[in-house]
Design a protein around this motif. Structure first.
Motif, PDB file in Angstrom:
ATOM      1  N   ARG A 185       0.444  10.536  59.125  1.00  0.00           N
ATOM      2  CA  ARG A 185      -0.277   9.334  59.537  1.00  0.00           C
ATOM      3  C   ARG A 185      -1.744   9.656  59.674  1.00  0.00           C
ATOM      4  O   ARG A 185      -2.118  10.725  60.097  1.00  0.00           O
ATOM      5  CB  ARG A 185       0.233   8.848  60.892  1.00  0.00           C
ATOM      6  N   LYS A 186      -2.558   8.686  59.323  1.00  0.00           N
ATOM      7  CA  LYS A 186      -3.989   8.789  59.552  1.00  0.00           C
ATOM      8  C   LYS A 186      -4.377   7.575  60.371  1.00  0.00           C
ATOM      9  O   LYS A 186      -4.029   6.455  60.026  1.00  0.00           O
ATOM     10  CB  LYS A 186      -4.761   8.754  58.236  1.00  0.00           C
ATOM     11  N   ASP A 187      -5.102   7.818  61.438  1.00  0.00           N
ATOM     12  CA  ASP A 187      -5.557   6.701  62.249  1.00  0.00           C
ATOM     13  C   ASP A 187      -6.930   6.272  61.755  1.00  0.00           C
ATOM     14  O   ASP A 187      -7.840   7.081  61.643  1.00  0.00           O
ATOM     15  CB  ASP A 187      -5.612   7.074  63.730  1.00  0.00           C
ATOM     16  N   VAL A 188      -7.048   5.007  61.450  1.00  0.00           N
ATOM     17  CA  VAL A 188      -8.303   4.438  60.988  1.00  0.00           C
ATOM     18  C   VAL A 188      -8.609   3.267  61.908  1.00  0.00           C
ATOM     19  O   VAL A 188      -7.954   2.237  61.837  1.00  0.00           O
ATOM     20  CB  VAL A 188      -8.177   3.953  59.522  1.00  0.00           C
ATOM     21  N   GLY A 189      -9.581   3.465  62.780  1.00  0.00           N
ATOM     22  CA  GLY A 189      -9.852   2.424  63.766  1.00  0.00           C
ATOM     23  C   GLY A 189      -8.629   2.264  64.646  1.00  0.00           C
ATOM     24  O   GLY A 189      -8.079   3.227  65.146  1.00  0.00           O
ATOM     25  N   ASN A 190      -8.156   1.035  64.797  1.00  0.00           N
ATOM     26  CA  ASN A 190      -6.963   0.769  65.587  1.00  0.00           C
ATOM     27  C   ASN A 190      -5.713   0.687  64.737  1.00  0.00           C
ATOM     28  O   ASN A 190      -4.618   0.536  65.256  1.00  0.00           O
ATOM     29  CB  ASN A 190      -7.125  -0.530  66.373  1.00  0.00           C
ATOM     30  N   ALA A 191      -5.854   0.754  63.411  1.00  0.00           N
ATOM     31  CA  ALA A 191      -4.702   0.628  62.516  1.00  0.00           C
ATOM     32  C   ALA A 191      -4.248   2.006  62.071  1.00  0.00           C
ATOM     33  O   ALA A 191      -5.047   2.904  61.882  1.00  0.00           O
ATOM     34  CB  ALA A 191      -5.084  -0.214  61.301  1.00  0.00           C
ATOM     35  N   ALA A 192      -2.968   2.177  61.923  1.00  0.00           N
ATOM     36  CA  ALA A 192      -2.411   3.430  61.414  1.00  0.00           C
ATOM     37  C   ALA A 192      -1.946   3.194  59.990  1.00  0.00           C
ATOM     38  O   ALA A 192      -1.318   2.181  59.689  1.00  0.00           O
ATOM     39  CB  ALA A 192      -1.248   3.885  62.283  1.00  0.00           C
ATOM     40  N   ILE A 193      -2.297   4.116  59.117  1.00  0.00           N
ATOM     41  CA  ILE A 193      -1.856   4.038  57.735  1.00  0.00           C
ATOM     42  C   ILE A 193      -0.706   5.014  57.583  1.00  0.00           C
ATOM     43  O   ILE A 193      -0.838   6.197  57.898  1.00  0.00           O
ATOM     44  CB  ILE A 193      -2.993   4.414  56.772  1.00  0.00           C
ATOM     45  N   VAL A 194       0.433   4.527  57.115  1.00  0.00           N
ATOM     46  CA  VAL A 194       1.600   5.370  56.928  1.00  0.00           C
ATOM     47  C   VAL A 194       1.624   5.809  55.476  1.00  0.00           C
ATOM     48  O   VAL A 194       1.582   4.987  54.571  1.00  0.00           O
ATOM     49  CB  VAL A 194       2.897   4.614  57.301  1.00  0.00           C
ATOM     50  N   ALA A 195       1.690   7.108  55.266  1.00  0.00           N
ATOM     51  CA  ALA A 195       1.673   7.653  53.912  1.00  0.00           C
ATOM     52  C   ALA A 195       2.972   7.323  53.195  1.00  0.00           C
ATOM     53  O   ALA A 195       4.027   7.232  53.812  1.00  0.00           O
ATOM     54  CB  ALA A 195       1.486   9.162  53.970  1.00  0.00           C
ATOM     55  N   PRO A 196       2.893   7.141  51.860  1.00  0.00           N
ATOM     56  CA  PRO A 196       4.111   6.906  51.082  1.00  0.00           C
ATOM     57  C   PRO A 196       5.039   8.116  51.209  1.00  0.00           C
ATOM     58  O   PRO A 196       4.584   9.228  51.427  1.00  0.00           O
ATOM     59  CB  PRO A 196       3.613   6.746  49.649  1.00  0.00           C
ATOM     60  N   GLY A 197       6.304   7.892  51.049  1.00  0.00           N
ATOM     61  CA  GLY A 197       7.263   8.988  51.087  1.00  0.00           C
ATOM     62  C   GLY A 197       7.838   9.283  52.456  1.00  0.00           C
ATOM     63  O   GLY A 197       8.597  10.231  52.609  1.00  0.00           O
ATOM     64  N   LEU A 198       7.470   8.506  53.447  1.00  0.00           N
ATOM     65  CA  LEU A 198       8.048   8.718  54.765  1.00  0.00           C
ATOM     66  C   LEU A 198       9.508   8.291  54.749  1.00  0.00           C
ATOM     67  O   LEU A 198       9.892   7.361  54.043  1.00  0.00           O
ATOM     68  CB  LEU A 198       7.306   7.901  55.822  1.00  0.00           C
ATOM     69  N   SER A 199      10.309   8.953  55.552  1.00  0.00           N
ATOM     70  CA  SER A 199      11.709   8.555  55.666  1.00  0.00           C
ATOM     71  C   SER A 199      11.798   7.176  56.307  1.00  0.00           C
ATOM     72  O   SER A 199      10.843   6.696  56.917  1.00  0.00           O
ATOM     73  CB  SER A 199      12.468   9.569  56.519  1.00  0.00           C
ATOM     74  N   ASP A 200      12.967   6.566  56.172  1.00  0.00           N
ATOM     75  CA  ASP A 200      13.179   5.261  56.802  1.00  0.00           C
ATOM     76  C   ASP A 200      12.965   5.344  58.311  1.00  0.00           C
ATOM     77  O   ASP A 200      12.397   4.440  58.914  1.00  0.00           O
ATOM     78  CB  ASP A 200      14.582   4.742  56.503  1.00  0.00           C
ATOM     79  N   LEU A 201      13.426   6.450  58.919  1.00  0.00           N
ATOM     80  CA  LEU A 201      13.251   6.612  60.362  1.00  0.00           C
ATOM     81  C   LEU A 201      11.769   6.708  60.717  1.00  0.00           C
ATOM     82  O   LEU A 201      11.313   6.083  61.667  1.00  0.00           O
ATOM     83  CB  LEU A 201      14.004   7.837  60.878  1.00  0.00           C
ATOM     84  N   GLU A 202      11.007   7.470  59.949  1.00  0.00           N
ATOM     85  CA  GLU A 202       9.576   7.603  60.210  1.00  0.00           C
ATOM     86  C   GLU A 202       8.850   6.272  60.030  1.00  0.00           C
ATOM     87  O   GLU A 202       7.873   5.996  60.710  1.00  0.00           O
ATOM     88  CB  GLU A 202       8.952   8.647  59.294  1.00  0.00           C
ATOM     89  N   GLN A 203       9.346   5.452  59.121  1.00  0.00           N
ATOM     90  CA  GLN A 203       8.731   4.139  58.927  1.00  0.00           C
ATOM     91  C   GLN A 203       9.078   3.195  60.079  1.00  0.00           C
ATOM     92  O   GLN A 203       8.237   2.427  60.531  1.00  0.00           O
ATOM     93  CB  GLN A 203       9.168   3.533  57.596  1.00  0.00           C
TER      94      GLN A 203
END
Length: 140
Positions: free
Chosen positions: A5-23
């Motif tokens: 994850r990268k935090d950009v301002g108040n929004a978090a961007i979730v990287a592609p390829g995360l497991s369903d649980l991580e999403q």
């Protein structure tokens, strides 16, 4: 381990390829700290997360809509916080392991503990999540 994850301002961007649980629960590793009143609550919270993770995975395999999954996720998070609060209020609970405390506060009839400042409808939905969790925990 590098964060996906990268935090950009108040929004978090979730990287592609995360497991369903991580999403579904990108902050799962932070739940114990979010629940804690003091540092000694964190190991209990970590044990609680270990107990709850198989249930969260089970929910993902149950075919629920994303809205329903998120509702269950949020209620599971609320339950964890409530259990930490109970350990703060009733010091004798600190002698018990996470599974014992969890099963003491949920059942497949009444659901879960009463939540403060919640509507009857929200309490009912929370109880439904706790009943499902209770059935899962007692079957494993």
């Amino acid at each position: 381990m590098a964060s996906k994850r990268k935090d950009v301002g108040n929004a978090a961007i979730v990287a592609p390829g995360l497991s369903d649980l991580e999403q579904l629960v990108p902050d799962l590793q932070y739940w114990p700290r979010s629940w804690s009143f003091e540092e000694q609550d964190i190991p209990f919270g970590q044990n609680l997360v270990k107990l709850l993770t198989p249930y969260l995975l089970h929910l993902l395999d149950s075919g629920y809509s994303i809205k329903t999954l998120k509702r269950h996720r949020d209620f599971i998070w609320m339950l964890g916080g409530r259990l930490i609060e109970e350990r703060q209020l009733y010091r004798e609970l600190r002698k018990l392991d996470a599974r014992t405390i969890l099963l003491r506060y949920i059942d497949d009839h009444d659901g879960g503990p009463l939540l403060d400042d919640r509507s009857e409808q929200e309490q009912g939905l929370f109880d439904a999540t706790c009943r499902k969790l209770s059935r899962f925990m007692n079957a494993t």
